[in-house]
Design a protein around this motif. Structure first.
Motif, PDB file in Angstrom:
ATOM      1  N   SER A 139      26.289  64.575  -7.353  1.00 24.29           N
ATOM      2  CA  SER A 139      26.970  63.396  -7.890  1.00 24.29           C
ATOM      3  C   SER A 139      26.329  62.113  -7.372  1.00 24.29           C
ATOM      4  CB  SER A 139      28.456  63.422  -7.526  1.00 24.29           C
ATOM      5  OG  SER A 139      28.642  63.487  -6.116  1.00 24.29           O
ATOM      6  N   TRP A 215      41.731  64.373 -13.686  1.00 29.80           N
ATOM      7  CA  TRP A 215      40.638  65.316 -13.917  1.00 29.80           C
ATOM      8  C   TRP A 215      41.155  66.746 -13.947  1.00 29.80           C
ATOM      9  CZ3 TRP A 215      37.133  62.892  -9.572  1.00 29.80           C
ATOM     10  CH2 TRP A 215      36.640  61.657 -10.015  1.00 29.80           C
ATOM     11  N   ASP A 220      40.237  61.653 -18.041  1.00 28.59           N
ATOM     12  CA  ASP A 220      39.299  60.763 -17.365  1.00 28.59           C
ATOM     13  C   ASP A 220      39.748  59.327 -17.591  1.00 28.59           C
ATOM     14  OD1 ASP A 220      37.192  60.021 -15.791  1.00 28.59           O
ATOM     15  OD2 ASP A 220      35.651  61.003 -17.006  1.00 28.59           O
ATOM     16  N   LYS A 301      37.105  73.846 -11.282  1.00 30.92           N
ATOM     17  CA  LYS A 301      37.233  73.121 -10.024  1.00 30.92           C
ATOM     18  C   LYS A 301      36.696  71.700 -10.168  1.00 30.92           C
ATOM     19  CE  LYS A 301      37.107  77.032  -6.820  1.00 30.92           C
ATOM     20  NZ  LYS A 301      38.454  76.714  -6.293  1.00 30.92           N
ATOM     21  N   VAL A 302      37.379  70.766  -9.540  1.00 35.43           N
ATOM     22  CA  VAL A 302      36.938  69.373  -9.534  1.00 35.43           C
ATOM     23  C   VAL A 302      37.636  68.641  -8.397  1.00 35.43           C
ATOM     24  CG1 VAL A 302      38.751  68.565 -11.121  1.00 35.43           C
ATOM     25  CG2 VAL A 302      36.586  67.308 -10.959  1.00 35.43           C
ATOM     26  N   GLU A 372      31.206  70.558  -7.010  1.00 36.15           N
ATOM     27  CA  GLU A 372      32.089  70.151  -8.096  1.00 36.15           C
ATOM     28  C   GLU A 372      32.673  68.752  -7.904  1.00 36.15           C
ATOM     29  OE1 GLU A 372      34.681  72.794  -5.318  1.00 36.15           O
ATOM     30  OE2 GLU A 372      32.728  73.002  -6.293  1.00 36.15           O
ATOM     31  N   ARG A 374      33.038  64.719  -7.935  1.00 36.45           N
ATOM     32  CA  ARG A 374      32.640  63.634  -8.840  1.00 36.45           C
ATOM     33  C   ARG A 374      32.901  62.290  -8.190  1.00 36.45           C
ATOM     34  NH1 ARG A 374      35.854  64.706 -14.394  1.00 36.45           N
ATOM     35  NH2 ARG A 374      34.892  62.678 -14.805  1.00 36.45           N
TER      36      ARG A 374
END
Length: 424
Positions: A139, A215, A220, A301-302, A372, A374
């Motif tokens: 990221s 998310w 978003d 996953k995030v 994962e 961000r």
């Protein structure tokens, strides 16, 4: 929930800042150096790491200087606001330091690119003497790459994970922390009562956590076209569910990051999204602490990552040595040392089998989330204003009972005005 790389969370100490004209102007030191003199190449570096992890950064610089007798890096620690005021003009005019962390917000790199102030890093590749860009947090590298050129490396990286109070979960009959986003909402309600909130959420003066909640539901905030995505039905539904959880008193209203931390430290909240910097304080407060991955969302996953860019002046007299320092800083040995000293995960994704890091359970868990993770509003024009003038007011309004669909329209209009989205 405070950390040194978020401006509103920085517990800055008073440090007298050097004037622009005094930095990098001596022989062999900085971008405005005169003729080379005998001795090591001298590199000046400005950072805003004034918090509790300052010693870990200073220790890295000391180790580099000890192991590289031909290069000497001097790290000058200044408040972030001071760097933001001084560095743009210094680098644009060929003055100031060779290296710097320009801001705690990665999006600031775009402003420095406009003034041709950043060195494109070409010392990338495999091996200890190169910047192993493909092994660094994806990221961050994505955010620091423009038109195929890399302009910074992550000075640090942090991810959010789920903190939970084992004692409170056990009292509620829960054997394990939630594994899915639906379980997170359900468990937050089960854990609420007797003066305890199921989930401690902060919405300002903190690293953002509400984006993670969106998310997890597949939503978003801003799209790649710079236009708000908040007014889609999926986002409206997600925000409605989370706002309802707050209004049902399963989570508090209107907390700062510090207030959310205090709530969890006092045993008044069963779960909380937070970064690695909080673990030691919670343990010292006597919390029977557990750390788990952020529950899996509808698309997998995030979680959220935050990072501070470390860049080189385009006008440095020593580009090779500056990049050698970046390669060392992001190398395995330095990152192992930094992670164990600071509690932050390494900036690399290829250290999962490192036995020393694995022995530190907290570091290992936050490091496991890097693939994962961000960034928040990466590459978005006017990202700080989008956050402060649109997103934070939106969360404040809907958690206090305002109509979600109406408030989303207001926030979307504000976002599109800031980013210049035409809506077409």
């Amino acid at each position: 929930m405070r950390r040194t790389s978020i401006s509103t969370l920085i517990a800055s100490i008073a440090i007298a800042a050097l004037t622009v004209s005094g930095c990098g102007s001596s022989a062999g030191s900085g971008t405005g150096s005169g003729p080379a003199t005998a001795g090591p190449v001298e590199l000046a570096m400005w950072t805003g790491f004034t918090g509790g992890d300052r010693a870990a950064y200073e220790s890295l610089v000391t180790q580099f200087n000890s192991s590289h007798p031909n290069i000497k890096v001097t790290m000058e620690v200044q408040p972030w606001d001071t760097i933001a005021q001084k560095l743009p003009s210094a680098w644009a005019t060929g003055q100031g330091p060779d290296l710097a962390t320009p801001n705690f917000d990665p999006n600031v790199l775009g402003e420095y690119l406009k003034s041709n102030s950043l060195l494109a890093l070409d010392a990338t590749g495999d091996g200890d003497m190169k910047i192993n860009a493909d092994k660094l947090a994806p990221s961050a590298i994505k955010a620091f790459t423009v038109d195929g050129k890399l302009y910074a490396v992550p000075a640090n990286i942090a991810t959010l994970q789920l903190y939970y109070n084992k004692k409170l979960l056990s009292a509620a009959g829960l054997t394990n922390p939630p594994a899915t986003v639906d379980e997170l909402r359900t468990d937050a309600q089960k854990l609420t009562g007797n003066g305890v909130f199921g989930l401690s959420l902060a919405d300002h003066e903190t690293i953002q956590m509400w984006p993670v909640l969106q998310w997890l539901d597949g939503g978003d905030i801003v799209g790649t076209d710079g236009c708000s995505q908040l007014d889609t039905q999926a986002n409206i539904d997600s925000l409605t569910r989370w706002a309802a959880l707050v209004r049902a008193k399963a989570a508090p209203v209107g907390l700062t990051g510090a207030e959310s931390d205090a709530l969890f430290s006092a045993g008044k909240a069963a779960m909380q999204l937070n970064g690695p910097w909080a673990a030691a304080g919670y343990t010292q407060a006597g919390i029977d602490l557990g750390v788990a991955p952020v529950p899996t969302g509808v698309n997998g996953k995030v979680t959220l990552a935050s990072t501070v860019p470390l860049a080189v002046s385009a006008k440095t007299a020593h580009p090779a040595e500056a990049q050698q320092f970046l390669a060392w800083w992001t190398g395995k040995d330095a990152q192992r040392t930094f992670a164990l000293a600071s509690g932050f995960p390494p900036v690399r994704t290829d250290m999962g089998d490192d036995s020393k890091l694995a022995a530190n359970a907290v570091v290992a868990k936050f490091a496991a989330a890097l693939p994962e993770a961000r960034l928040y509003l990466p590459g978005v024009i006017g990202a700080p204003k989008v956050d402060s003038e649109a997103y934070i007011p939106l969360i404040g309004a809907i958690t206090r009972g305002k109509d979600v669909a109406t408030e989303v329209k207001t926030a979307s209009a504000a976002i599109n005005s800031i980013t210049g989205c035409s809506g077409t």
